[in-house]
Design a protein around this motif. Sequence first.
Motif, PDB file in Angstrom:
ATOM      1  N   HIS A 164       0.930  -1.257  -0.113  1.00 48.59           N
ATOM      2  CA  HIS A 164      -0.145   0.002  -0.074  1.00 48.59           C
ATOM      3  C   HIS A 164       0.862   1.164   0.030  1.00 48.59           C
ATOM      4  CE1 HIS A 164      -4.265  -1.415   0.299  1.00 48.59           C
ATOM      5  NE2 HIS A 164      -3.782  -2.519   0.968  1.00 48.59           N
ATOM      6  N   GLU A 165       2.123   1.157   0.654  1.00 48.07           N
ATOM      7  CA  GLU A 165       2.957   2.270   0.585  1.00 48.07           C
ATOM      8  C   GLU A 165       3.874   2.407  -0.624  1.00 48.07           C
ATOM      9  OE1 GLU A 165       5.583   1.485   3.870  1.00 48.07           O
ATOM     10  OE2 GLU A 165       3.978   2.083   5.338  1.00 48.07           O
ATOM     11  N   ARG A 166       3.984   1.476  -1.291  1.00 45.10           N
ATOM     12  CA  ARG A 166       4.853   1.541  -2.482  1.00 45.10           C
ATOM     13  C   ARG A 166       4.127   1.955  -3.563  1.00 45.10           C
ATOM     14  NH1 ARG A 166       9.584   1.718  -4.807  1.00 45.10           N
ATOM     15  NH2 ARG A 166      10.016   0.562  -6.430  1.00 45.10           N
ATOM     16  N   PHE A 167       2.756   1.656  -3.784  1.00 42.80           N
ATOM     17  CA  PHE A 167       1.996   2.072  -4.778  1.00 42.80           C
ATOM     18  C   PHE A 167       0.583   3.283  -4.381  1.00 42.80           C
ATOM     19  CE2 PHE A 167       3.205  -2.357  -5.515  1.00 42.80           C
ATOM     20  CZ  PHE A 167       3.987  -2.255  -6.731  1.00 42.80           C
ATOM     21  N   ALA A 168       1.215   3.895  -3.594  1.00 41.85           N
ATOM     22  CA  ALA A 168       0.098   4.984  -3.082  1.00 41.85           C
ATOM     23  C   ALA A 168      -0.178   5.959  -4.164  1.00 41.85           C
ATOM     24  CB  ALA A 168       0.459   5.687  -1.763  1.00 41.85           C
ATOM     25  N   ASP A 169       0.935   6.146  -5.010  1.00 35.05           N
ATOM     26  CA  ASP A 169       0.817   7.210  -6.029  1.00 35.05           C
ATOM     27  C   ASP A 169      -0.015   6.722  -6.939  1.00 35.05           C
ATOM     28  OD1 ASP A 169       2.704   5.232  -6.562  1.00 35.05           O
ATOM     29  OD2 ASP A 169       3.785   6.274  -8.037  1.00 35.05           O
ATOM     30  N   LEU A 170      -0.140   5.548  -7.345  1.00 32.27           N
ATOM     31  CA  LEU A 170      -1.108   4.876  -8.407  1.00 32.27           C
ATOM     32  C   LEU A 170      -2.567   4.965  -7.547  1.00 32.27           C
ATOM     33  CD1 LEU A 170       0.414   1.602  -9.781  1.00 32.27           C
ATOM     34  CD2 LEU A 170       0.291   3.841 -10.692  1.00 32.27           C
ATOM     35  N   ASP A 171      -2.670   4.719  -6.423  1.00 35.35           N
ATOM     36  CA  ASP A 171      -4.080   4.716  -5.739  1.00 35.35           C
ATOM     37  C   ASP A 171      -4.431   6.257  -5.944  1.00 35.35           C
ATOM     38  OD1 ASP A 171      -3.945   2.283  -4.826  1.00 35.35           O
ATOM     39  OD2 ASP A 171      -2.887   2.611  -3.084  1.00 35.35           O
ATOM     40  N   ALA A 172      -3.748   7.262  -5.757  1.00 32.47           N
ATOM     41  CA  ALA A 172      -4.126   8.743  -6.012  1.00 32.47           C
ATOM     42  C   ALA A 172      -4.732   9.108  -7.291  1.00 32.47           C
ATOM     43  CB  ALA A 172      -2.981   9.471  -5.553  1.00 32.47           C
ATOM     44  N   LYS A 173      -4.085   8.240  -8.287  1.00 36.93           N
ATOM     45  CA  LYS A 173      -4.455   8.654  -9.563  1.00 36.93           C
ATOM     46  C   LYS A 173      -5.588   7.353 -10.190  1.00 36.93           C
ATOM     47  CE  LYS A 173      -1.756  11.859 -10.780  1.00 36.93           C
ATOM     48  NZ  LYS A 173      -2.186  13.080 -11.128  1.00 36.93           N
ATOM     49  N   ASN A 182      -8.776   6.941 -10.378  1.00 34.71           N
ATOM     50  CA  ASN A 182      -9.948   7.120 -11.293  1.00 34.71           C
ATOM     51  C   ASN A 182      -9.320   7.748 -12.592  1.00 34.71           C
ATOM     52  OD1 ASN A 182     -11.660   6.945  -8.998  1.00 34.71           O
ATOM     53  ND2 ASN A 182     -11.530   8.978  -8.669  1.00 34.71           N
ATOM     54  N   GLU A 183      -8.196   8.333 -12.599  1.00 35.21           N
ATOM     55  CA  GLU A 183      -7.788   8.802 -14.058  1.00 35.21           C
ATOM     56  C   GLU A 183      -7.423   7.449 -14.718  1.00 35.21           C
ATOM     57  OE1 GLU A 183      -4.781  11.799 -14.095  1.00 35.21           O
ATOM     58  OE2 GLU A 183      -5.832  13.098 -12.582  1.00 35.21           O
ATOM     59  N   ILE A 184      -6.600   6.450 -13.976  1.00 33.00           N
ATOM     60  CA  ILE A 184      -6.091   5.170 -14.897  1.00 33.00           C
ATOM     61  C   ILE A 184      -7.481   4.639 -15.245  1.00 33.00           C
ATOM     62  CG2 ILE A 184      -5.174   2.909 -14.301  1.00 33.00           C
ATOM     63  CD1 ILE A 184      -3.228   4.483 -12.371  1.00 33.00           C
ATOM     64  N   ARG A 185      -8.540   4.493 -14.373  1.00 36.67           N
ATOM     65  CA  ARG A 185      -9.757   3.644 -15.024  1.00 36.67           C
ATOM     66  C   ARG A 185     -10.327   4.297 -15.968  1.00 36.67           C
ATOM     67  NH1 ARG A 185     -13.757   4.254 -11.829  1.00 36.67           N
ATOM     68  NH2 ARG A 185     -14.818   2.427 -12.780  1.00 36.67           N
ATOM     69  N   LEU A 186     -10.309   5.713 -16.212  1.00 42.36           N
ATOM     70  CA  LEU A 186     -10.819   6.593 -17.147  1.00 42.36           C
ATOM     71  C   LEU A 186      -9.871   6.161 -18.673  1.00 42.36           C
ATOM     72  CD1 LEU A 186     -12.562   8.616 -18.843  1.00 42.36           C
ATOM     73  CD2 LEU A 186     -10.982  10.183 -17.940  1.00 42.36           C
ATOM     74  N   PHE A 187      -8.539   5.985 -18.260  1.00 46.43           N
ATOM     75  CA  PHE A 187      -7.647   5.780 -19.597  1.00 46.43           C
ATOM     76  C   PHE A 187      -7.885   4.284 -20.111  1.00 46.43           C
ATOM     77  CE2 PHE A 187      -3.759   3.781 -20.521  1.00 46.43           C
ATOM     78  CZ  PHE A 187      -3.546   3.830 -21.765  1.00 46.43           C
ATOM     79  N   HIS A 188      -8.110   3.436 -18.913  1.00 45.95           N
ATOM     80  CA  HIS A 188      -8.248   1.968 -19.211  1.00 45.95           C
ATOM     81  C   HIS A 188      -9.791   1.436 -20.176  1.00 45.95           C
ATOM     82  CE1 HIS A 188      -7.312  -2.203 -19.060  1.00 45.95           C
ATOM     83  NE2 HIS A 188      -8.483  -2.343 -18.451  1.00 45.95           N
ATOM     84  N   ASN A 189     -10.588   2.290 -19.758  1.00 46.31           N
ATOM     85  CA  ASN A 189     -12.010   2.137 -20.413  1.00 46.31           C
ATOM     86  C   ASN A 189     -12.944   3.496 -20.154  1.00 46.31           C
ATOM     87  OD1 ASN A 189     -14.334   1.126 -21.121  1.00 46.31           O
ATOM     88  ND2 ASN A 189     -14.973  -0.259 -19.523  1.00 46.31           N
ATOM     89  N   PRO A 190     -12.774   4.209 -21.286  1.00 47.48           N
ATOM     90  CA  PRO A 190     -13.544   5.489 -21.368  1.00 47.48           C
ATOM     91  C   PRO A 190     -14.965   5.331 -21.520  1.00 47.48           C
ATOM     92  CG  PRO A 190     -12.238   5.062 -23.362  1.00 47.48           C
ATOM     93  CD  PRO A 190     -11.744   4.005 -22.502  1.00 47.48           C
ATOM     94  N   PHE A 191     -15.348   4.302 -21.988  1.00 48.77           N
ATOM     95  CA  PHE A 191     -16.990   3.847 -22.224  1.00 48.77           C
ATOM     96  C   PHE A 191     -17.627   3.432 -20.911  1.00 48.77           C
ATOM     97  CE2 PHE A 191     -14.805   2.922 -26.204  1.00 48.77           C
ATOM     98  CZ  PHE A 191     -15.440   3.589 -27.112  1.00 48.77           C
ATOM     99  N   ASP A 192     -17.032   3.307 -19.503  1.00 43.41           N
ATOM    100  CA  ASP A 192     -17.606   2.727 -18.255  1.00 43.41           C
ATOM    101  C   ASP A 192     -17.577   3.964 -17.467  1.00 43.41           C
ATOM    102  OD1 ASP A 192     -18.695   1.200 -16.395  1.00 43.41           O
ATOM    103  OD2 ASP A 192     -16.809   0.318 -15.842  1.00 43.41           O
ATOM    104  N   HIS A 193     -17.972   5.222 -18.014  1.00 41.89           N
ATOM    105  CA  HIS A 193     -17.894   6.399 -16.913  1.00 41.89           C
ATOM    106  C   HIS A 193     -19.251   7.292 -17.575  1.00 41.89           C
ATOM    107  CE1 HIS A 193     -13.687   5.410 -16.306  1.00 41.89           C
ATOM    108  NE2 HIS A 193     -13.664   6.008 -15.258  1.00 41.89           N
ATOM    109  N   ASN A 194     -19.641   7.931 -16.431  1.00 46.22           N
ATOM    110  CA  ASN A 194     -20.890   8.965 -16.656  1.00 46.22           C
ATOM    111  C   ASN A 194     -20.225  10.349 -16.751  1.00 46.22           C
ATOM    112  OD1 ASN A 194     -23.023  10.467 -16.307  1.00 46.22           O
ATOM    113  ND2 ASN A 194     -23.949   9.534 -14.674  1.00 46.22           N
ATOM    114  N   SER A 195     -20.495  10.799 -18.030  1.00 42.25           N
ATOM    115  CA  SER A 195     -19.763  12.020 -18.135  1.00 42.25           C
ATOM    116  C   SER A 195     -19.975  13.112 -17.261  1.00 42.25           C
ATOM    117  CB  SER A 195     -20.513  12.540 -19.744  1.00 42.25           C
ATOM    118  OG  SER A 195     -21.786  12.577 -19.459  1.00 42.25           O
ATOM    119  N   GLU A 196     -21.104  12.909 -16.462  1.00 42.15           N
ATOM    120  CA  GLU A 196     -21.447  14.013 -15.476  1.00 42.15           C
ATOM    121  C   GLU A 196     -20.387  14.113 -14.297  1.00 42.15           C
ATOM    122  OE1 GLU A 196     -25.334  13.587 -14.056  1.00 42.15           O
ATOM    123  OE2 GLU A 196     -26.563  14.034 -15.919  1.00 42.15           O
TER     124      GLU A 196
END
Length: 304
Positions: free
Chosen positions: A167-176, A178-192
């Motif tokens: 959890h300490e090692r990958f804390a920077d990924l946890d902070a991002k 939502n952005e990683i999920r948007l990059f990985h699958n932009p079709f699975d997000h509500n535009s609002e």
Amino acid sequence: MKPVFSAVNFIRSHALNHRQSRDLLKDIDSKFVDLPYYAAVRWLSCGKVLLHFFELKSQIDLFLTEKNKPQPLLSDCEWIWKLAFFADMTGHMNHFNLKLQGKTNLISDNFVHVKAFRAKLALLEGQVKVKNFAHFLCREKFHAESKVEFPSSFANEIISDLRKKFHERFADLDAKENEIRLFHNPFDHNSENLPTHFQMEIIDLQADDRLKDKYREGNLIEFYKCLQLDQFPNLIKFACNFVSIFGTTYLCEQTFSKMKYVKSNYQANLSDDHLKSILTIGSSNLEPDFNEILKSKRQYHSSH
């Protein structure tokens, strides 16, 4: 681990010892024909050494005793319990490390593997607390041989600490995330729920069935290449940022390995320019069209 590496080095670093140990393993028809060396710079060697050492502990004990180099810990059940546990844990770690390797791995792929391994650690921690060792094969094997109880509290402490470190090692990924999920699958997000500069572009993207079909093909980079710059400028810039991130040092390590073989003792006089050119060719995915290259030269002979 130090006694393990010390014993392995004693066997492997002397030619006579190494040959005799291999003959011993051959005589008993062992599935392991040799003991591997441990190298700190190689990710996977620790797990392989521990697994081989655990499986061959009886033969190693016999061999070291014959060589007047007995290892008392090989008769200590509590130490062998810990050896079995670490052989299992490094096996799980090796499986995780292998998933992180590869030229085509994106940061989003690696984040999926990280989250999965965290969940596995949580599962292992919970199972060890109730003395369920279904995923500890070496531990189960030694359980049939030993009358000493497995040190569950020790194992639980190690797994708990490992979870904390992850959890300490990958804390920077946890902070991002939502952005990683948007990059990985932009079709699975509500535009609002997205930043305003993405909202209109995401609506256009999700309404285009051709782009949906392209995304389903599974190649994320090729999908983003299909987007029109004038229609999706913010989304393309956003995707380029994540595509350019190196998830691991795998590519760097692979390039250094190529350089080690190129600039060997037999080719030590290579200039820096030649070395750079050879490394570029060796690490590139491009396939040169030699016929076109030759045709562009003044003195071109097809027979050559």
